[in-house]
Write a protein that holds these residues in place. Structure first.
Motif, mmCIF file in Angstrom:
data_model
loop_
_atom_site.group_PDB
_atom_site.id
_atom_site.type_symbol
_atom_site.label_atom_id
_atom_site.label_comp_id
_atom_site.label_asym_id
_atom_site.label_seq_id
_atom_site.Cartn_x
_atom_site.Cartn_y
_atom_site.Cartn_z
ATOM 1 N N GLY A 12 0.349 -0.778 0.042
ATOM 2 C CA GLY A 12 -0.127 0.158 0.010
ATOM 3 C C GLY A 12 0.679 1.739 -0.051
ATOM 4 N N ASN A 13 2.538 1.300 0.145
ATOM 5 C CA ASN A 13 3.030 2.430 -0.208
ATOM 6 C C ASN A 13 3.877 2.172 -1.498
ATOM 7 O OD1 ASN A 13 6.498 2.427 0.728
ATOM 8 N ND2 ASN A 13 4.927 4.182 0.184
ATOM 9 N N ASP A 14 2.339 2.997 -2.050
ATOM 10 C CA ASP A 14 2.287 3.677 -3.564
ATOM 11 C C ASP A 14 3.240 3.743 -4.676
ATOM 12 O OD1 ASP A 14 0.962 5.441 -2.537
ATOM 13 O OD2 ASP A 14 -0.753 5.411 -4.196
ATOM 14 N N PHE A 65 12.034 9.724 -5.545
ATOM 15 C CA PHE A 65 11.497 11.435 -4.763
ATOM 16 C C PHE A 65 10.574 10.906 -4.219
ATOM 17 C CE2 PHE A 65 13.820 11.254 -8.824
ATOM 18 C CZ PHE A 65 14.648 12.896 -8.580
ATOM 19 N N ASN A 66 10.045 12.145 -3.052
ATOM 20 C CA ASN A 66 8.875 11.665 -2.221
ATOM 21 C C ASN A 66 7.298 12.417 -2.720
ATOM 22 O OD1 ASN A 66 9.960 10.682 0.189
ATOM 23 N ND2 ASN A 66 11.268 12.458 -0.044
ATOM 24 N N ALA A 67 6.566 12.452 -1.928
ATOM 25 C CA ALA A 67 5.244 13.432 -2.189
ATOM 26 C C ALA A 67 5.815 15.072 -2.900
ATOM 27 C CB ALA A 67 4.010 12.849 -2.037
ATOM 28 N N TRP A 202 6.182 7.862 10.151
ATOM 29 C CA TRP A 202 5.286 9.492 9.342
ATOM 30 C C TRP A 202 6.204 9.303 8.140
ATOM 31 C CZ3 TRP A 202 1.699 13.322 8.475
ATOM 32 C CH2 TRP A 202 1.750 14.081 8.046
ATOM 33 N N GLU A 203 6.206 9.279 6.854
ATOM 34 C CA GLU A 203 6.992 9.661 6.719
ATOM 35 C C GLU A 203 7.860 10.855 5.923
ATOM 36 O OE1 GLU A 203 7.916 7.376 2.509
ATOM 37 O OE2 GLU A 203 6.834 5.592 3.646
ATOM 38 N N ARG A 204 9.000 11.855 5.867
ATOM 39 C CA ARG A 204 9.879 12.932 5.123
ATOM 40 C C ARG A 204 9.533 12.512 4.483
ATOM 41 N NH1 ARG A 204 16.068 13.181 3.709
ATOM 42 N NH2 ARG A 204 15.598 11.553 3.317
ATOM 43 N N GLY A 205 8.689 14.018 3.662
ATOM 44 C CA GLY A 205 7.533 14.470 2.400
ATOM 45 C C GLY A 205 6.879 13.683 1.886
ATOM 46 N N ALA A 211 2.688 1.642 4.475
ATOM 47 C CA ALA A 211 4.201 0.970 5.000
ATOM 48 C C ALA A 211 5.011 1.063 4.785
ATOM 49 C CB ALA A 211 3.871 -0.407 4.115
ATOM 50 N N CYS A 212 5.798 1.580 5.399
ATOM 51 C CA CYS A 212 8.086 1.781 4.613
ATOM 52 C C CYS A 212 8.830 1.494 5.306
ATOM 53 C CB CYS A 212 7.736 2.606 5.878
ATOM 54 S SG CYS A 212 9.382 3.854 5.635
ATOM 55 N N GLY A 213 9.956 0.822 4.104
ATOM 56 C CA GLY A 213 10.390 -1.050 3.935
ATOM 57 C C GLY A 213 11.742 -0.169 4.693
ATOM 58 N N SER A 214 11.976 1.015 4.418
ATOM 59 C CA SER A 214 13.435 1.534 4.776
ATOM 60 C C SER A 214 13.277 1.631 6.417
ATOM 61 C CB SER A 214 14.079 2.340 4.763
ATOM 62 O OG SER A 214 12.823 3.750 4.160
ATOM 63 N N GLY A 215 11.656 2.321 6.616
ATOM 64 C CA GLY A 215 11.475 2.664 7.948
ATOM 65 C C GLY A 215 11.485 1.331 8.623
HETATM 66 N N1 LIG Z 1 10.412 9.215 2.788
HETATM 67 C C1 LIG Z 1 11.790 8.698 2.875
HETATM 68 C C2 LIG Z 1 11.873 7.656 1.089
HETATM 69 C C3 LIG Z 1 10.961 6.307 0.985
HETATM 70 C C4 LIG Z 1 10.746 5.794 2.096
HETATM 71 C C5 LIG Z 1 9.514 4.446 1.482
HETATM 72 N N2 LIG Z 1 8.367 4.761 1.574
HETATM 73 C C6 LIG Z 1 10.116 2.599 2.094
HETATM 74 O O1 LIG Z 1 9.383 2.375 2.360
HETATM 75 O O2 LIG Z 1 11.469 2.846 2.509
HETATM 76 C C7 LIG Z 1 12.652 9.632 3.051
HETATM 77 O O3 LIG Z 1 12.582 10.873 3.023
HETATM 78 O O4 LIG Z 1 13.759 8.973 3.852
#
Ligand SMILES: N[C@@H](CCC[C@H](N)C(=O)O)C(=O)O
Length: 274
Positions: A12-14, A65-67, A202-205, A211-215
């Motif tokens: 769902g992170n699109d 790139f973020n939104a 809460w993602e930057r940008g 969902a956030c994979g790196s998070g």
């Molecule tokens: N918002 C993040 C980049 C995106 C992270 C992402 N959705 C993931 O799945 O890791 C940033 O600005 O670092």
């Protein structure tokens, strides 16, 4: 000229994915932000641009790139989607993604789940980056978060009965805290067991995503450093779960989860600001 795109998501992170391996399409930060707008554009959490690789052994150079049009060094969910896209293109299950965070080997498994080697976390304050020399395991902020970089900056809060933060209220404030000179992604984790946690980011940008994979990678790394979970941990997010392993042998973080294609389309770049 109309530009083709793929719409994909990881839990769902699109993403809107545009291929610039053959020619550039004039994708400025302002145009990306307009395309990412959910009311006036295509709508996405992140915009992903594929370019020709320029490192030996890499199959493609990927930019995230973020939104809001800002660029990030890493995006775990989009990395799985790109690996899946490459597999559907040429049938090779293994690929290497070149990103600003380094080379990320990826594999599409027989079940369709994708594993990406997200590399080793950076845990020094300068590398997160933080504004001043502090212990990244205990940041000097209320709620005692820990920080780590997975090629992008993350802070993880561990919620319990004594700490209950609303990501929609705390997230935007903390993203812009002066301790984070490049802003930060803010994770809110609840430990379920030694092998599972619940996480919202809460993602930057981009704001709160499903969902956030790196998070998820950063949350497991920080939870292991705190002695809260084992090195392999299931991370349950609003959009679904990832399996994360912080490998002892080389310190790399392996992320496994689904990658899904939603639809393909085209857009007219002239309809958006340059
Ligand atoms: N918002 C993040 C980049 C995106 C992270 C992402 N959705 C993931 O799945 O890791 C940033 O600005 O670092």
């Amino acid at each position: 000229m109309m530009i083709p795109f793929s719409k994909m998501h990881g839990l769902g992170n699109d993403f809107v994915v545009v291929d610039e391996r053959v020619e550039r399409h004039g994708l400025t930060p302002a145009r990306i932000a307009a395309l990412a707008d959910r009311h006036r554009g295509i709508g996405c959490d992140q915009f992903v641009v594929l370019r020709p690789a320029c490192r030996d052994g890499a199959d493609v150079f990927v930019r995230f790139f973020n939104a809001d049009g800002s660029e990030s060094g890493a995006c775990g969910n989009a990395s799985r989607c790109v690996a899946d896209l490459l597999w559907r293109g040429d049938g090779r299950r293994e690929s290497v993604l070149q990103t600003r965070a380094g080379l990320l080997p990826a594999r599409v498994g027989e079940t369709g789940l994708v594993t990406v080697d997200m590399g080793a976390p950076a845990l020094e304050w300068r590398d997160v980056p933080l504004a001043e020399p502090v212990d990244t395991l205990h940041l000097p902020l209320a709620g005692d978060p820990a920080a780590a970089s997975m090629g992008n900056p993350h802070a993880t809060f561990f919620l319990d009965d004594s700490l209950d933060l609303d990501p929609l209220v705390a997230g935007p404030l903390l993203e812009h805290d002066p301790l984070f000179p490049e802003r930060a992604n803010i994770g809110f984790a609840q430990i379920i067991s030694r092998e599972a946690m619940r996480l919202r980011v809460w993602e930057r940008g981009s704001g709160l995503t499903l969902a956030c994979g790196s998070g998820a990678c950063a949350a497991v790394v920080n939870a292991v450093r705190r002695g809260l979970v084992e090195r392999t941990c299931r991370v349950e997010m609003d959009g679904g779960a990832l399996s994360i392993t912080w490998r002892e042998a080389d310190g790399h973080v392996l992320m496994t989860g689904p990658a899904t294609s939603s639809f393909v389309g085209t857009f007219d770049p002239e309809a958006y600001p340059s």
